[in-house]
Design an enzyme around this catalytic site. Structure first.
Site, PDB file in Angstrom:
ATOM      1  N   GLY A 147      -8.649  -3.779  -2.543  1.00  0.00           N
ATOM      2  CA  GLY A 147      -7.551  -3.636  -1.602  1.00  0.00           C
ATOM      3  C   GLY A 147      -7.178  -2.178  -1.432  1.00  0.00           C
ATOM      4  O   GLY A 147      -7.452  -1.348  -2.302  1.00  0.00           O
TER       5      GLY A 147
ATOM      6  N   CYS B   5      -5.400   0.130 -10.024  1.00  0.00           N
ATOM      7  CA  CYS B   5      -5.087   0.687  -8.708  1.00  0.00           C
ATOM      8  C   CYS B   5      -5.962   1.896  -8.455  1.00  0.00           C
ATOM      9  O   CYS B   5      -6.143   2.732  -9.346  1.00  0.00           O
ATOM     10  CB  CYS B   5      -3.611   1.080  -8.669  1.00  0.00           C
ATOM     11  SG  CYS B   5      -3.057   1.708  -7.075  1.00  0.00           S
ATOM     12  N   LEU B   6      -6.494   1.976  -7.239  1.00  0.00           N
ATOM     13  CA  LEU B   6      -7.322   3.117  -6.873  1.00  0.00           C
ATOM     14  C   LEU B   6      -6.546   4.429  -6.934  1.00  0.00           C
ATOM     15  O   LEU B   6      -7.133   5.490  -7.105  1.00  0.00           O
ATOM     16  CB  LEU B   6      -7.911   2.912  -5.473  1.00  0.00           C
ATOM     17  CG  LEU B   6      -8.903   1.746  -5.349  1.00  0.00           C
ATOM     18  CD1 LEU B   6      -9.274   1.530  -3.885  1.00  0.00           C
ATOM     19  CD2 LEU B   6     -10.135   1.980  -6.195  1.00  0.00           C
TER      20      LEU B   6
ATOM     21  N   HIS C 114       2.771  -1.599  -2.171  1.00  0.00           N
ATOM     22  CA  HIS C 114       2.463  -0.206  -1.802  1.00  0.00           C
ATOM     23  C   HIS C 114       3.226   0.209  -0.536  1.00  0.00           C
ATOM     24  O   HIS C 114       3.663   1.351  -0.415  1.00  0.00           O
ATOM     25  CB  HIS C 114       0.969  -0.022  -1.533  1.00  0.00           C
ATOM     26  CG  HIS C 114       0.167   0.376  -2.733  1.00  0.00           C
ATOM     27  ND1 HIS C 114       0.391   1.528  -3.441  1.00  0.00           N
ATOM     28  CD2 HIS C 114      -0.883  -0.234  -3.339  1.00  0.00           C
ATOM     29  CE1 HIS C 114      -0.476   1.618  -4.428  1.00  0.00           C
ATOM     30  NE2 HIS C 114      -1.258   0.557  -4.389  1.00  0.00           N
TER      31      HIS C 114
ATOM     32  N   GLN D  46      -1.981   4.949   0.602  1.00  0.00           N
ATOM     33  CA  GLN D  46      -2.940   5.462  -0.377  1.00  0.00           C
ATOM     34  C   GLN D  46      -3.908   6.475   0.221  1.00  0.00           C
ATOM     35  O   GLN D  46      -4.595   7.166  -0.519  1.00  0.00           O
ATOM     36  CB  GLN D  46      -3.719   4.313  -1.006  1.00  0.00           C
ATOM     37  CG  GLN D  46      -2.837   3.440  -1.883  1.00  0.00           C
ATOM     38  CD  GLN D  46      -3.653   2.340  -2.501  1.00  0.00           C
ATOM     39  OE1 GLN D  46      -3.835   1.288  -1.922  1.00  0.00           O
ATOM     40  NE2 GLN D  46      -4.170   2.619  -3.685  1.00  0.00           N
TER      41      GLN D  46
ATOM     42  N   HIS E 290       0.230  -6.842  -4.493  1.00  0.00           N
ATOM     43  CA  HIS E 290       0.020  -5.445  -4.889  1.00  0.00           C
ATOM     44  C   HIS E 290       0.012  -4.527  -3.668  1.00  0.00           C
ATOM     45  O   HIS E 290       0.685  -3.486  -3.661  1.00  0.00           O
ATOM     46  CB  HIS E 290      -1.319  -5.374  -5.645  1.00  0.00           C
ATOM     47  CG  HIS E 290      -1.700  -4.011  -6.117  1.00  0.00           C
ATOM     48  ND1 HIS E 290      -1.679  -3.654  -7.445  1.00  0.00           N
ATOM     49  CD2 HIS E 290      -2.143  -2.912  -5.437  1.00  0.00           C
ATOM     50  CE1 HIS E 290      -2.083  -2.396  -7.562  1.00  0.00           C
ATOM     51  NE2 HIS E 290      -2.369  -1.927  -6.360  1.00  0.00           N
ATOM     52  N   GLU E 291      -0.718  -4.931  -2.621  1.00  0.00           N
ATOM     53  CA  GLU E 291      -0.833  -4.083  -1.429  1.00  0.00           C
ATOM     54  C   GLU E 291       0.477  -4.024  -0.644  1.00  0.00           C
ATOM     55  O   GLU E 291       0.858  -2.961  -0.155  1.00  0.00           O
ATOM     56  CB  GLU E 291      -1.976  -4.546  -0.528  1.00  0.00           C
ATOM     57  CG  GLU E 291      -3.351  -4.527  -1.179  1.00  0.00           C
ATOM     58  CD  GLU E 291      -3.708  -3.225  -1.874  1.00  0.00           C
ATOM     59  OE1 GLU E 291      -3.258  -2.149  -1.443  1.00  0.00           O
ATOM     60  OE2 GLU E 291      -4.453  -3.289  -2.871  1.00  0.00           O
TER      61      GLU E 291
END
Length: 160
Positions: free
Chosen positions: A46, A90-91, A136, A51, A132-133
């Site tokens: 995701g 997380c990226l 963000h 991000q 999660h997304e």
């Protein structure tokens, strides 16, 4: 289409609230394409627009299930049910994981790239990824919710 640089914590943009997308323009379509390319290149499941430094309410996900690539503009979680505790990464926070309690089933609505409203129901990894997304987009990181943090052993399958 292009691979973008992923913003890492503690960059302050990750703490800002994203703005709704009023109209789907060619730039939004390009954003969706670039986000998918970036997510796949980073081997994530995701990615949210903040991000890559863009404060728009846009997310992409691919949990490797029957849904394939999911693109959502202005996503809104409309149902939550149950509870599950599990690991997240997380990226934007490479090398770490944390156990986070999330709803076990969620339903999210948003627009696709054609401006059509879509509704997706998810459980397990997809439910976790959706939550999660969407977090963000509101400037919330999984580290804010984690009950414990630990070093990642396997960097595969990181959420955005």
């Amino acid at each position: 289409m292009a691979i973008k640089i992923i913003v890492n914590d503690p960059d302050p943009i990750l703490r800002e609230k994203s703005k709704p997308v009023p109209t789907i323009t060619p730039n939004i379509i390009k954003l969706l394409d670039d986000m998918a390319d970036t997510m796949y290149d980073a081997e994530g499941v995701g990615l949210a627009a903040p991000q890559i430094g863009i404060l728009k309410r846009v997310i992409v996900m691919d949990c490797g299930d029957e849904h394939g690539l999911i693109e959502l503009i202005n996503p809104e979680i409309i149902e939550r049910e149950g509870e599950m505790l599990g690991p997240e990464g997380c990226l934007s926070i490479p090398g770490l994981r944390g156990d986070v309690s999330r709803a076990a089933r969620v339903k999210v609505k948003g627009l696709n790239r054609h401006g059509e409203e879509i509704v997706i129901e998810g459980t397990e990894l997809l439910a976790r990824c959706i939550q999660h997304e969407v977090d963000h987009l509101d400037g919330i990181l999984y580290t804010d919710l984690a009950v414990n943090m630990y070093r990642a052993v396997d960097e595969e399958h990181e959420e955005g």
